[in-house]
Motif scaffolding. Structure first.
Motif, short mmCIF file in Angstrom:
data_model
loop_
_atom_site.label_atom_id
_atom_site.label_comp_id
_atom_site.label_asym_id
_atom_site.label_seq_id
_atom_site.Cartn_x
_atom_site.Cartn_y
_atom_site.Cartn_z
N THR A 148 0.86 -1.18 0.00
CA THR A 148 0.00 0.00 0.00
C THR A 148 0.89 1.23 0.00
O THR A 148 1.74 1.39 0.88
N LEU A 149 0.71 2.06 -1.01
CA LEU A 149 1.48 3.29 -1.14
C LEU A 149 0.69 4.46 -0.56
O LEU A 149 -0.53 4.44 -0.55
N TYR A 150 1.40 5.47 -0.10
CA TYR A 150 0.79 6.65 0.52
C TYR A 150 1.39 7.90 -0.10
O TYR A 150 2.60 7.98 -0.29
N ARG A 151 0.53 8.86 -0.42
CA ARG A 151 0.97 10.17 -0.91
C ARG A 151 0.17 11.24 -0.20
O ARG A 151 -0.98 11.02 0.16
N CYS A 152 0.75 12.39 -0.06
CA CYS A 152 0.02 13.56 0.42
C CYS A 152 0.17 14.63 -0.64
O CYS A 152 1.27 15.12 -0.90
#
Length: 68
Positions: A3-7
Motif C-alpha cells: 500500500t502506497l501513501y501520498r500527500c
C-alpha cells in the motif's frame, strides 16, 4: 502487495482539485479528510489530501509515487 501513501498539497485553486482528481482516476483512494491552512508568506490558503493505493509490487524508496 504494497500500500502506497501520498500527500498531495497545493494552493487552494482548481489545480489542487485537478491533481487529486487525476490521482483518483489512476486508482488512488482518498485517505481521510482534506486539510486547509493559511500560508502567511504567500498570503494564500494551502490544501492537502492524503491518498493511498495498493499495488502488486514490493515497496522501493526510489518509486515515483505520482507515476504509480
Amino acid at each position: 502487495m504494497t500500500t502506497l501513501y501520498r500527500c498531495i498539497t497545493d494552493d487552494d485553486t482548481s489545480q489542487f482539485c485537478h491533481r487529486v482528481s487525476e490521482a483518483l482516476s489512476k486508482g488512488w483512494a482518498l485517505h481521510g479528510a482534506p486539510t486547509m491552512a493559511h500560508d502567511p508568506v504567500k498570503g494564500v490558503m494551502r490544501m492537502g489530501q492524503a491518498v493511498t493505493k495498493t499495488v502488486m509490487a514490493e515497496y522501493d524508496p526510489d518509486m515515483k509515487l505520482g507515476q504509480q
